[in-house]
Design an enzyme around this catalytic site. Structure first.
Site, PDB file in Angstrom:
ATOM      1  N   SER A 108      -7.419 -63.503 -25.840  1.00 43.75           N
ATOM      2  CA  SER A 108      -7.284 -62.093 -25.457  1.00 43.75           C
ATOM      3  C   SER A 108      -5.823 -61.691 -25.246  1.00 43.75           C
ATOM      4  O   SER A 108      -5.555 -60.568 -24.816  1.00 43.75           O
ATOM      5  CB  SER A 108      -8.065 -61.842 -24.171  1.00 43.75           C
TER       6      SER A 108
ATOM      7  N   THR B 190      -7.000 -59.196 -20.304  1.00 42.21           N
ATOM      8  CA  THR B 190      -5.539 -59.082 -20.218  1.00 42.21           C
ATOM      9  C   THR B 190      -4.990 -60.004 -19.148  1.00 42.21           C
ATOM     10  O   THR B 190      -5.615 -60.164 -18.100  1.00 42.21           O
ATOM     11  CB  THR B 190      -5.193 -57.643 -19.803  1.00 42.21           C
TER      12      THR B 190
ATOM     13  N   THR C  62      -1.590 -58.329 -23.693  1.00 42.68           N
ATOM     14  CA  THR C  62      -2.988 -58.370 -24.128  1.00 42.68           C
ATOM     15  C   THR C  62      -3.116 -58.091 -25.617  1.00 42.68           C
ATOM     16  O   THR C  62      -2.242 -57.437 -26.212  1.00 42.68           O
ATOM     17  CB  THR C  62      -3.797 -57.295 -23.356  1.00 42.68           C
TER      18      THR C  62
ATOM     19  N   ARG D 275      -6.023 -48.146 -31.332  1.00 42.07           N
ATOM     20  CA  ARG D 275      -6.468 -47.952 -29.942  1.00 42.07           C
ATOM     21  C   ARG D 275      -5.514 -48.667 -28.981  1.00 42.07           C
ATOM     22  O   ARG D 275      -5.143 -49.819 -29.189  1.00 42.07           O
ATOM     23  CB  ARG D 275      -7.882 -48.496 -29.781  1.00 42.07           C
TER      24      ARG D 275
ATOM     25  N   THR E 130      -6.823 -55.603 -15.181  1.00 42.12           N
ATOM     26  CA  THR E 130      -7.516 -56.070 -16.378  1.00 42.12           C
ATOM     27  C   THR E 130      -8.906 -55.449 -16.370  1.00 42.12           C
ATOM     28  O   THR E 130      -9.411 -55.059 -15.326  1.00 42.12           O
ATOM     29  CB  THR E 130      -7.607 -57.606 -16.423  1.00 42.12           C
ATOM     30  N   GLY E 131      -9.522 -55.379 -17.526  1.00 40.76           N
ATOM     31  CA  GLY E 131     -10.866 -54.822 -17.604  1.00 40.76           C
ATOM     32  C   GLY E 131     -10.937 -53.711 -18.630  1.00 40.76           C
ATOM     33  O   GLY E 131     -10.138 -53.666 -19.571  1.00 40.76           O
TER      34      GLY E 131
END
Ligand code: ASP
Length: 317
Positions: A49, A160, A178, A188, A211-212
């Site tokens: 990631s 991330t 990330t 994106r 992160t998320g």
């Protein structure tokens, strides 16, 4: 004199924080430590990631996002949708130090990196390419590519590394790096390279990094809010919890089930974190974060707490 500390998101943040902490021991600044921690994760092909080995977008191209912010100078740099250049957090630092701008995107970021000595190298590993082929072959992917309605998300295809550090001078820094959401639409960009969303530092109060599900988190300026919460007197965990509950209060349905999480480091070296319960309570995906300091120079992994709109849950296991 302050006690040096590095914190980071996710279990792989333990090795990264340890690398950052070592940089502090070697005399580096908090900014150096954040960069070293980011590079550690970026160089690891097993981290799918971040950086080299990150999962690609819907067209099979690895587009990397990163940002870094220096508390001492209150300067920031960022790159997004960077292709075929390694160590994007280092490119972000050069943007901060050698350009009049904060963020460079896509081809412009790539040219800038090349002009500043970064080598062109594919960041797509065989494993990541194979996973993309599998995804592409799936029916869901076929529908997405045909209509581009939205990015198909699964809970384990993004993570991330968000990093915060404080050095012995008491200066703070924060960073994020990330590959973003796997199989994202080309172009994106999520929260990670956005100052105030993915990361923020105010040298007077503290630092935070996130992160998320970035498409949701960036609507709440999560890192800025967390730092301002510490400015208003909350401890780091309370600051994270409040920021996430604010996000949930505005985007409760859409943030689920992919989750949002944040780590925070206060000016006095106190640390904290929190994650939304939904998205991170699965046995396959618990919320873990990491710290490295004098008592754990090799980094330790910590868990929770979790937050939902009704309460705070220290751990769920
Ligand atoms: N926040 C990142 C993004 O939305 C992904 C992650 O941290 O899991 O691109």
């Amino acid at each position: 004199m302050s006690k040096p500390v590095v914190i980071a998101t996710w279990p792989f943040g333990a090795g990264a924080s340890a690398a950052g902490y070592q940089r502090l021991l070697d005399g580096g600044s908090a900014l150096d430590a954040v960069e070293s921690a980011g590079n550690f994760a970026e160089d690891d092909p097993e981290v799918y990631s971040v950086g080299y080995g990150g999962l690609p977008n819907a067209l099979g191209i690895v587009e990397l996002d990163a940002a870094i912010m220096d508390g001492r100078s209150h300067l920031a740099g960022a790159v997004c949708a960077l292709v075929d250049i390694g160590r994007p957090i280092s490119v972000a630092r050069v943007v901060m130090e050698k350009s009049p701008h904060v963020m460079l995107a896509a081809e412009g970021a790539r040219s800038f990196a090349i002009n500043h000595g970064f080598l062109v190298k594919s960041q797509l590993t065989e494993t990541a390419a194979r996973r993309w082929e599998e995804w592409k072959a799936s029916e869901k992917a076929a529908a997405t590519v045909a209509h581009f309605p939205s990015t198909p998300l699964v809970p384990d295809n993004h993570d991330t590394i968000g990093i915060c550090a404080i050095d012995s001078q008491g200066d703070l820094a924060a960073g994020c790096t990330t590959s973003g959401m796997a199989w994202k639409l080309p172009g994106r960009v999520g929260d990670s390279p956005i100052i105030g969303a993915g990361l923020y530092v105010d040298n007077t109060y503290g630092a935070a990094a996130a992160t998320g599900h970035g498409d949701e988190m960036m609507k709440a300026s999560l890192s800025y809010r967390t730092v301002m919460n510490m400015a208003s007197g909350m401890n780091p965990t309370e600051a994270c919890v409040e920021a996430l509950r604010y996000l949930l209060s505005r985007r409760s349905t859409l943030v689920n089930p992919y989750g949002a999480a944040i780590v925070a480091l206060r000016k006095d070296g106190a640390t904290g974190a929190a994650a939304t319960k939904s998205g991170f309570e699965l046995p396959s995906k618990t919320w873990n974060w990491a710290t490295a300091d004098s008592s754990s120079p090799h980094g330790i992994v910590r868990q929770g707490p979790y937050v939902d709109i009704a309460g705070v849950y220290p751990t769920l296991d």
